[in-house]
Each structure stands twice: as C-alpha cells, then as structure tokens.
Design a protein around this motif. Structure first.
Motif, PDB file in Angstrom:
ATOM      1  N   UNK A 105      22.834  39.667  35.097  1.00  0.00           N
ATOM      2  CA  UNK A 105      23.019  38.733  36.258  1.00  0.00           C
ATOM      3  C   UNK A 105      24.006  37.794  35.821  1.00  0.00           C
ATOM      4  N   UNK A 106      24.697  37.007  36.814  1.00  0.00           N
ATOM      5  CA  UNK A 106      26.029  36.489  36.868  1.00  0.00           C
ATOM      6  C   UNK A 106      26.019  35.240  37.421  1.00  0.00           C
ATOM      7  N   UNK A 107      24.717  34.578  38.129  1.00  0.00           N
ATOM      8  CA  UNK A 107      24.818  33.348  38.913  1.00  0.00           C
ATOM      9  C   UNK A 107      24.302  32.348  38.049  1.00  0.00           C
ATOM     10  N   UNK A 108      25.019  31.085  37.441  1.00  0.00           N
ATOM     11  CA  UNK A 108      26.297  30.839  37.736  1.00  0.00           C
ATOM     12  C   UNK A 108      27.185  31.222  36.398  1.00  0.00           C
ATOM     13  N   UNK A 109      28.377  31.208  36.481  1.00  0.00           N
ATOM     14  CA  UNK A 109      29.537  31.432  35.246  1.00  0.00           C
ATOM     15  C   UNK A 109      29.480  30.310  34.269  1.00  0.00           C
ATOM     16  N   UNK A 110      28.875  30.645  33.090  1.00  0.00           N
ATOM     17  CA  UNK A 110      28.958  29.863  31.677  1.00  0.00           C
ATOM     18  C   UNK A 110      30.119  29.213  31.514  1.00  0.00           C
ATOM     19  N   UNK A 111      31.193  30.254  31.516  1.00  0.00           N
ATOM     20  CA  UNK A 111      32.750  30.142  31.218  1.00  0.00           C
ATOM     21  C   UNK A 111      33.243  28.875  32.052  1.00  0.00           C
ATOM     22  N   UNK A 112      32.890  29.207  33.399  1.00  0.00           N
ATOM     23  CA  UNK A 112      33.557  28.272  34.187  1.00  0.00           C
ATOM     24  C   UNK A 112      32.749  26.644  33.957  1.00  0.00           C
ATOM     25  N   UNK A 113      31.639  26.764  33.780  1.00  0.00           N
ATOM     26  CA  UNK A 113      30.854  25.531  33.711  1.00  0.00           C
ATOM     27  C   UNK A 113      31.237  24.863  32.288  1.00  0.00           C
ATOM     28  N   UNK A 114      31.601  25.787  31.191  1.00  0.00           N
ATOM     29  CA  UNK A 114      32.161  25.166  29.693  1.00  0.00           C
ATOM     30  C   UNK A 114      33.387  24.538  29.797  1.00  0.00           C
ATOM     31  N   UNK A 115      34.136  25.397  30.551  1.00  0.00           N
ATOM     32  CA  UNK A 115      35.781  24.892  30.457  1.00  0.00           C
ATOM     33  C   UNK A 115      35.835  23.620  31.620  1.00  0.00           C
ATOM     34  N   UNK A 116      35.141  23.634  32.362  1.00  0.00           N
ATOM     35  CA  UNK A 116      35.174  22.470  33.469  1.00  0.00           C
ATOM     36  C   UNK A 116      34.442  21.259  32.964  1.00  0.00           C
ATOM     37  N   UNK A 117      33.432  21.559  32.072  1.00  0.00           N
ATOM     38  CA  UNK A 117      32.871  20.492  31.492  1.00  0.00           C
ATOM     39  C   UNK A 117      33.917  19.941  30.356  1.00  0.00           C
ATOM     40  N   UNK A 118      34.200  20.826  29.555  1.00  0.00           N
ATOM     41  CA  UNK A 118      35.603  20.225  28.460  1.00  0.00           C
ATOM     42  C   UNK A 118      36.754  19.681  29.108  1.00  0.00           C
ATOM     43  N   UNK A 119      37.343  20.037  30.536  1.00  0.00           N
ATOM     44  CA  UNK A 119      38.258  19.606  31.005  1.00  0.00           C
ATOM     45  C   UNK A 119      37.908  18.188  31.686  1.00  0.00           C
ATOM     46  N   UNK A 141      41.242  25.351  32.885  1.00  0.00           N
ATOM     47  CA  UNK A 141      39.887  25.908  33.434  1.00  0.00           C
ATOM     48  C   UNK A 141      39.847  26.790  34.480  1.00  0.00           C
ATOM     49  N   UNK A 142      40.750  26.625  35.547  1.00  0.00           N
ATOM     50  CA  UNK A 142      40.734  27.546  36.607  1.00  0.00           C
ATOM     51  C   UNK A 142      41.312  28.896  36.160  1.00  0.00           C
ATOM     52  N   UNK A 143      42.352  29.024  35.165  1.00  0.00           N
ATOM     53  CA  UNK A 143      42.764  30.294  34.700  1.00  0.00           C
ATOM     54  C   UNK A 143      41.745  30.986  33.934  1.00  0.00           C
ATOM     55  N   UNK A 144      40.960  30.243  33.158  1.00  0.00           N
ATOM     56  CA  UNK A 144      39.751  31.058  32.356  1.00  0.00           C
ATOM     57  C   UNK A 144      38.916  31.429  33.319  1.00  0.00           C
ATOM     58  N   UNK A 145      38.730  30.768  34.286  1.00  0.00           N
ATOM     59  CA  UNK A 145      37.392  30.813  35.454  1.00  0.00           C
ATOM     60  C   UNK A 145      38.075  32.169  36.012  1.00  0.00           C
ATOM     61  N   UNK A 146      39.242  32.295  36.455  1.00  0.00           N
ATOM     62  CA  UNK A 146      39.643  33.379  37.286  1.00  0.00           C
ATOM     63  C   UNK A 146      39.687  34.593  36.506  1.00  0.00           C
ATOM     64  N   UNK A 147      39.714  34.333  35.135  1.00  0.00           N
ATOM     65  CA  UNK A 147      39.566  35.583  34.338  1.00  0.00           C
ATOM     66  C   UNK A 147      38.395  36.403  34.497  1.00  0.00           C
ATOM     67  N   UNK A 148      37.371  35.612  34.945  1.00  0.00           N
ATOM     68  CA  UNK A 148      35.885  36.374  34.965  1.00  0.00           C
ATOM     69  C   UNK A 148      35.844  37.081  36.342  1.00  0.00           C
ATOM     70  N   UNK A 149      36.564  36.651  37.312  1.00  0.00           N
ATOM     71  CA  UNK A 149      36.540  37.429  38.451  1.00  0.00           C
ATOM     72  C   UNK A 149      37.575  38.717  38.243  1.00  0.00           C
ATOM     73  N   UNK A 150      38.423  38.535  37.581  1.00  0.00           N
ATOM     74  CA  UNK A 150      39.593  39.502  37.234  1.00  0.00           C
ATOM     75  C   UNK A 150      38.981  40.745  36.416  1.00  0.00           C
ATOM     76  N   UNK A 151      38.270  40.235  35.543  1.00  0.00           N
ATOM     77  CA  UNK A 151      37.281  41.420  34.683  1.00  0.00           C
ATOM     78  C   UNK A 151      36.058  41.894  35.260  1.00  0.00           C
ATOM     79  N   UNK A 152      35.647  41.488  36.623  1.00  0.00           N
ATOM     80  CA  UNK A 152      34.797  41.952  37.204  1.00  0.00           C
ATOM     81  C   UNK A 152      33.199  41.511  36.854  1.00  0.00           C
ATOM     82  N   UNK A 153      33.261  40.407  36.007  1.00  0.00           N
ATOM     83  CA  UNK A 153      31.808  39.706  35.763  1.00  0.00           C
ATOM     84  C   UNK A 153      31.371  38.697  36.438  1.00  0.00           C
TER      85      UNK A 153
END
Length: 195
Positions: A105-119, A141-153
C-alpha cells in the motif's frame, strides 16, 4: 471521487512514462536515504552555528519526534486506506515503468512527508539568517517526492497528501521547538539578571 482517482492515475502514467532506462539509477539514488547524509550533516552544522548547544538538543528531539510522528502516521494511513501502490496495481501492468517497488500500500508517501517535514522545520528555524534556504529545501523535497512517482511506487495524490502532512507537521514541531527555545533563553536571561 472516481474522477479524481482516474485523473490521478492518468497524471501518474504521464509522469512515470517520462522516464527512461538511462536515468533509472539516478532516480533510485535520489530516492535513497543514505545519499542525503551529507545534507543532514550540513543541516546539523547550520543549527549548531545558529543555536546554543542546549537549544540544539531540544531541536534534535523535536526533529526526531516529528519525523517519527510523520512516518508512523503515514503507516497508519497506508494500512487504513489500503490503496495499492502503482507497482502492485494489476490494472497498470504494461502501462507504467516499474523501476522499483515497495510494500503493498502507498497512500500516503512517507518520503514526501519526511522531506517536506524537514524542509518546513529547517526553513522556520533558519530563514532569518539564510533567506534562500527555504527555496533550496523545498526544491529538494519536490525532487525527492517526484522520484517516488518516477520509480512507480506512488501516485501523485500519495505525494500531495504526504507533502501536506509533512508541511503541517514541520510547522507544528518547529513552532513547539521555537517556543521551548524562547522560554529557555528567557529563563536563562532571568537567572543571569537575578545573579
């Protein structure tokens, strides 16, 4: 809601299929945690440079609490909402680039949450001294978050929700940290004056 999900899937397929095999390793690296360790060391240095050691301890505690909160909440949402990751969605087989996969399951993205938290957290603590820092941090944060779409996760909505949760959590924990620091500094000043 059905239309929103369909738009989300269409946007995912568009963004995901922009990738090519030549760049897969780059985006896998961007998505990894270890690659950003030097950046975290720079964050620590900037905090150390601008806050007293005692305050730095409080800041690190609030960062640890905030990231834990953000990460755990994402886990609760993932199992509660139970939305399949794109790479586990059988209706997307053959339509997407499946570069890497994660849990079911993927809703919602931990990567996006954590990077935007730190930012958000770092921006609120340091923007007065480093005016360009928030722009740099949110681009990161946007670049890291986009990577998750790119990878298909993750779907774009997974990223959007994660980003919002991280943004609000970062604002909340940064506000708490600043209040504690302010109170600590005031009590130190009062003690010094009374002496």
């Amino acid at each position: 809601m059905h239309e929103i999900i369909q738009e989300d899937r269409s946007m995912f397929l568009f963004l995901n299929n922009l990738g090519s095999h030549s760049f897969d390793q780059f985006w896998i690296m961007i998505s990894a945690t270890w690659i950003w360790i030097p950046l975290y060391i720079i964050f620590l240095y900037l905090l150390f440079k601008n806050y007293q050691l005692r305050n730095l301890v409080f800041i690190l505690i609030f960062i640890a609490l905030g990231v834990t909160f953000s990460d755990q909440l994402a886990g609760i949402f993932k199992t509660g909402v139970a939305r399949l990751r794109p790479c586990h969605d059988p209706t997307l087989t053959g339509l997407m680039r499946d570069v890497k996969c994660g849990g079911q399951f993927g809703f919602y993205s931990s990567h996006a949450a954590n990077t935007f938290f730190i930012a958000t957290f770092m921006s609120l603590l340091l923007y007065r001294k480093y005016r360009l820092l928030p722009y740099i941090l949110f681009i990161w944060a946007i670049i890291v978050s986009y990577s998750r779409i790119y990878l298909g996760v993750h779907f774009p909505l997974d990223i959007l929700m994660g980003s919002l949760m991280g943004f609000f959590a970062g604002g909340f924990f940064a506000t708490l940290a600043l209040k504690v620091i302010h109170k600590q500094n005031n009590s130190n000043s009062t003690t010094t004056i009374s002496e």
